[in-house]
Design a protein around this motif. Structure first.
Motif, PDB file in Angstrom:
ATOM      1  N   ARG A  41      -2.238  -2.931   5.451  1.00  0.00           N
ATOM      2  CA  ARG A  41      -1.827  -4.131   4.721  1.00  0.00           C
ATOM      3  C   ARG A  41      -0.306  -4.223   4.741  1.00  0.00           C
ATOM      4  O   ARG A  41       0.392  -3.304   4.333  1.00  0.00           O
ATOM      5  CB  ARG A  41      -2.305  -4.050   3.275  1.00  0.00           C
ATOM      6  N   LEU A  42       0.197  -5.355   5.206  1.00  0.00           N
ATOM      7  CA  LEU A  42       1.621  -5.624   5.137  1.00  0.00           C
ATOM      8  C   LEU A  42       1.972  -5.900   3.684  1.00  0.00           C
ATOM      9  O   LEU A  42       1.398  -6.789   3.052  1.00  0.00           O
ATOM     10  CB  LEU A  42       1.982  -6.831   6.005  1.00  0.00           C
ATOM     11  N   LEU A  43       2.890  -5.110   3.145  1.00  0.00           N
ATOM     12  CA  LEU A  43       3.261  -5.262   1.740  1.00  0.00           C
ATOM     13  C   LEU A  43       4.311  -6.358   1.579  1.00  0.00           C
ATOM     14  O   LEU A  43       5.046  -6.669   2.525  1.00  0.00           O
ATOM     15  CB  LEU A  43       3.783  -3.930   1.202  1.00  0.00           C
ATOM     16  N   PRO A  44       4.394  -6.951   0.385  1.00  0.00           N
ATOM     17  CA  PRO A  44       5.286  -8.096   0.185  1.00  0.00           C
ATOM     18  C   PRO A  44       6.750  -7.727  -0.052  1.00  0.00           C
ATOM     19  O   PRO A  44       7.505  -8.491  -0.629  1.00  0.00           O
ATOM     20  CB  PRO A  44       4.681  -8.799  -1.034  1.00  0.00           C
ATOM     21  N   TRP A  45       7.153  -6.556   0.367  1.00  0.00           N
ATOM     22  CA  TRP A  45       8.551  -6.151   0.262  1.00  0.00           C
ATOM     23  C   TRP A  45       8.928  -5.384   1.517  1.00  0.00           C
ATOM     24  O   TRP A  45       8.079  -4.908   2.246  1.00  0.00           O
ATOM     25  CB  TRP A  45       8.806  -5.301  -0.984  1.00  0.00           C
ATOM     26  N   ALA A  46      10.214  -5.322   1.758  1.00  0.00           N
ATOM     27  CA  ALA A  46      10.719  -4.635   2.947  1.00  0.00           C
ATOM     28  C   ALA A  46      11.223  -3.252   2.559  1.00  0.00           C
ATOM     29  O   ALA A  46      11.599  -3.006   1.414  1.00  0.00           O
ATOM     30  CB  ALA A  46      11.835  -5.445   3.581  1.00  0.00           C
ATOM     31  N   GLY A  47      11.241  -2.378   3.545  1.00  0.00           N
ATOM     32  CA  GLY A  47      11.765  -1.041   3.352  1.00  0.00           C
ATOM     33  C   GLY A  47      13.228  -0.984   3.752  1.00  0.00           C
ATOM     34  O   GLY A  47      13.876  -2.012   3.954  1.00  0.00           O
ATOM     35  N   PRO A  48      13.743   0.234   3.900  1.00  0.00           N
ATOM     36  CA  PRO A  48      15.146   0.390   4.308  1.00  0.00           C
ATOM     37  C   PRO A  48      15.420  -0.346   5.617  1.00  0.00           C
ATOM     38  O   PRO A  48      14.615  -0.333   6.540  1.00  0.00           O
ATOM     39  CB  PRO A  48      15.286   1.904   4.495  1.00  0.00           C
ATOM     40  N   ASP A  58      -8.379   2.051   1.549  1.00  0.00           N
ATOM     41  CA  ASP A  58      -9.633   1.303   1.518  1.00  0.00           C
ATOM     42  C   ASP A  58      -9.895   0.746   0.120  1.00  0.00           C
ATOM     43  O   ASP A  58     -10.857   0.021  -0.084  1.00  0.00           O
ATOM     44  CB  ASP A  58     -10.805   2.210   1.922  1.00  0.00           C
ATOM     45  N   ASP A  59      -9.023   1.100  -0.844  1.00  0.00           N
ATOM     46  CA  ASP A  59      -9.215   0.732  -2.240  1.00  0.00           C
ATOM     47  C   ASP A  59      -8.427  -0.535  -2.571  1.00  0.00           C
ATOM     48  O   ASP A  59      -7.243  -0.470  -2.889  1.00  0.00           O
ATOM     49  CB  ASP A  59      -8.773   1.884  -3.144  1.00  0.00           C
ATOM     50  N   VAL A  60      -9.089  -1.697  -2.501  1.00  0.00           N
ATOM     51  CA  VAL A  60      -8.412  -2.959  -2.800  1.00  0.00           C
ATOM     52  C   VAL A  60      -8.120  -3.113  -4.293  1.00  0.00           C
ATOM     53  O   VAL A  60      -7.376  -4.010  -4.683  1.00  0.00           O
ATOM     54  CB  VAL A  60      -9.214  -4.183  -2.287  1.00  0.00           C
ATOM     55  N   GLU A  61      -8.698  -2.255  -5.119  1.00  0.00           N
ATOM     56  CA  GLU A  61      -8.453  -2.276  -6.560  1.00  0.00           C
ATOM     57  C   GLU A  61      -7.507  -1.170  -6.991  1.00  0.00           C
ATOM     58  O   GLU A  61      -7.276  -0.975  -8.184  1.00  0.00           O
ATOM     59  CB  GLU A  61      -9.778  -2.167  -7.333  1.00  0.00           C
ATOM     60  N   GLY A  62      -6.947  -0.442  -6.032  1.00  0.00           N
ATOM     61  CA  GLY A  62      -6.025   0.645  -6.349  1.00  0.00           C
ATOM     62  C   GLY A  62      -4.704   0.121  -6.880  1.00  0.00           C
ATOM     63  O   GLY A  62      -4.385  -1.070  -6.783  1.00  0.00           O
ATOM     64  N   PHE A  63      -3.897   1.029  -7.432  1.00  0.00           N
ATOM     65  CA  PHE A  63      -2.624   0.657  -8.045  1.00  0.00           C
ATOM     66  C   PHE A  63      -1.722  -0.092  -7.074  1.00  0.00           C
ATOM     67  O   PHE A  63      -1.176  -1.147  -7.402  1.00  0.00           O
ATOM     68  CB  PHE A  63      -1.904   1.897  -8.593  1.00  0.00           C
ATOM     69  N   MET A  64      -1.525   0.426  -5.882  1.00  0.00           N
ATOM     70  CA  MET A  64      -0.605  -0.200  -4.926  1.00  0.00           C
ATOM     71  C   MET A  64      -1.126  -1.562  -4.457  1.00  0.00           C
ATOM     72  O   MET A  64      -0.345  -2.496  -4.277  1.00  0.00           O
ATOM     73  CB  MET A  64      -0.340   0.715  -3.729  1.00  0.00           C
ATOM     74  N   SER A  65      -2.433  -1.677  -4.272  1.00  0.00           N
ATOM     75  CA  SER A  65      -3.003  -2.972  -3.876  1.00  0.00           C
ATOM     76  C   SER A  65      -2.801  -4.008  -4.976  1.00  0.00           C
ATOM     77  O   SER A  65      -2.415  -5.153  -4.705  1.00  0.00           O
ATOM     78  CB  SER A  65      -4.494  -2.838  -3.569  1.00  0.00           C
ATOM     79  N   ARG A  66      -3.041  -3.594  -6.210  1.00  0.00           N
ATOM     80  CA  ARG A  66      -2.853  -4.518  -7.334  1.00  0.00           C
ATOM     81  C   ARG A  66      -1.377  -4.869  -7.516  1.00  0.00           C
ATOM     82  O   ARG A  66      -1.040  -6.020  -7.798  1.00  0.00           O
ATOM     83  CB  ARG A  66      -3.428  -3.934  -8.624  1.00  0.00           C
ATOM     84  N   HIS A 111       0.231  -8.612  -7.254  1.00  0.00           N
ATOM     85  CA  HIS A 111       1.076  -9.145  -8.329  1.00  0.00           C
ATOM     86  C   HIS A 111       2.418  -9.632  -7.777  1.00  0.00           C
ATOM     87  O   HIS A 111       2.873 -10.730  -8.115  1.00  0.00           O
ATOM     88  CB  HIS A 111       1.275  -8.068  -9.400  1.00  0.00           C
ATOM     89  N   ILE A 112       3.049  -8.834  -6.931  1.00  0.00           N
ATOM     90  CA  ILE A 112       4.330  -9.214  -6.337  1.00  0.00           C
ATOM     91  C   ILE A 112       4.162 -10.469  -5.477  1.00  0.00           C
ATOM     92  O   ILE A 112       4.995 -11.382  -5.511  1.00  0.00           O
ATOM     93  CB  ILE A 112       4.922  -8.060  -5.503  1.00  0.00           C
ATOM     94  N   GLU A 113       3.073 -10.545  -4.700  1.00  0.00           N
ATOM     95  CA  GLU A 113       2.812 -11.741  -3.896  1.00  0.00           C
ATOM     96  C   GLU A 113       2.708 -12.979  -4.783  1.00  0.00           C
ATOM     97  O   GLU A 113       3.264 -14.033  -4.459  1.00  0.00           O
ATOM     98  CB  GLU A 113       1.523 -11.581  -3.092  1.00  0.00           C
ATOM     99  N   ALA A 114       2.004 -12.864  -5.889  1.00  0.00           N
ATOM    100  CA  ALA A 114       1.844 -14.002  -6.804  1.00  0.00           C
ATOM    101  C   ALA A 114       3.200 -14.432  -7.362  1.00  0.00           C
ATOM    102  O   ALA A 114       3.487 -15.641  -7.451  1.00  0.00           O
ATOM    103  CB  ALA A 114       0.887 -13.648  -7.933  1.00  0.00           C
ATOM    104  N   LEU A 152       6.291 -16.249   4.221  1.00  0.00           N
ATOM    105  CA  LEU A 152       5.768 -15.907   5.551  1.00  0.00           C
ATOM    106  C   LEU A 152       5.181 -14.498   5.575  1.00  0.00           C
ATOM    107  O   LEU A 152       4.159 -14.250   6.205  1.00  0.00           O
ATOM    108  CB  LEU A 152       6.860 -16.040   6.612  1.00  0.00           C
ATOM    109  N   ARG A 153       5.816 -13.560   4.869  1.00  0.00           N
ATOM    110  CA  ARG A 153       5.292 -12.194   4.811  1.00  0.00           C
ATOM    111  C   ARG A 153       3.930 -12.189   4.102  1.00  0.00           C
ATOM    112  O   ARG A 153       2.990 -11.531   4.550  1.00  0.00           O
ATOM    113  CB  ARG A 153       6.276 -11.273   4.095  1.00  0.00           C
ATOM    114  N   VAL A 154       3.823 -12.948   3.005  1.00  0.00           N
ATOM    115  CA  VAL A 154       2.549 -13.037   2.290  1.00  0.00           C
ATOM    116  C   VAL A 154       1.481 -13.661   3.190  1.00  0.00           C
ATOM    117  O   VAL A 154       0.356 -13.161   3.287  1.00  0.00           O
ATOM    118  CB  VAL A 154       2.700 -13.840   0.975  1.00  0.00           C
TER     119      VAL A 154
END
Length: 104
Positions: free
Chosen positions: A8-15, A25-33, A37-40, A82-84
């Motif tokens: 999954r491409l995350l809604p933020w960039a790294g260094p 595989d956990d769409v309900e995990g902390f990082m997925s949630r 939230h950040i995408e919203a 665009l990232r979202v």
């Protein structure tokens, strides 16, 4: 762990502005949630910025500094949206492929 094409491409960039990916595989995990939230937030901010941009663009007295700031803000919002869209498109495509393979 998920396959490379299922990251999954995350809604933020790294260094250095490099993309960040989540392998789970956990769409309900902390990082997925957190990513959801950040995408919203990013989509909501882009929507509000668009509402604010129209009056500035229609204002014939807007100076170059105001227009430059608006352009920078719009460019940042467009990058986020665009990232979202890319992330959601990738997840939708992957899900469709799995559905097709399972006969759904």
């Amino acid at each position: 762990m998920t396959a490379h094409n299922e990251l999954r491409l995350l809604p933020w960039a790294g260094p250095g502005g490099k993309p960040c990916y989540l392998s789970t595989d956990d769409v309900e995990g902390f990082m997925s949630r957190l990513a959801d939230h950040i995408e919203a937030i990013q989509l909501g901010m882009a929507s509000e910025l668009l509402k604010q941009a129209t009056p500035v663009l229609d204002d014939e007295t807007a100076n170059g500094e105001e227009l430059s700031l608006l352009a920078a803000q719009l460019a940042g919002a467009l990058r986020d949206v665009l990232r979202v869209a890319t992330s959601r498109g990738n997840r939708h495509t992957t899900g469709s492929d799995e559905d097709a393979e399972s006969g759904l």
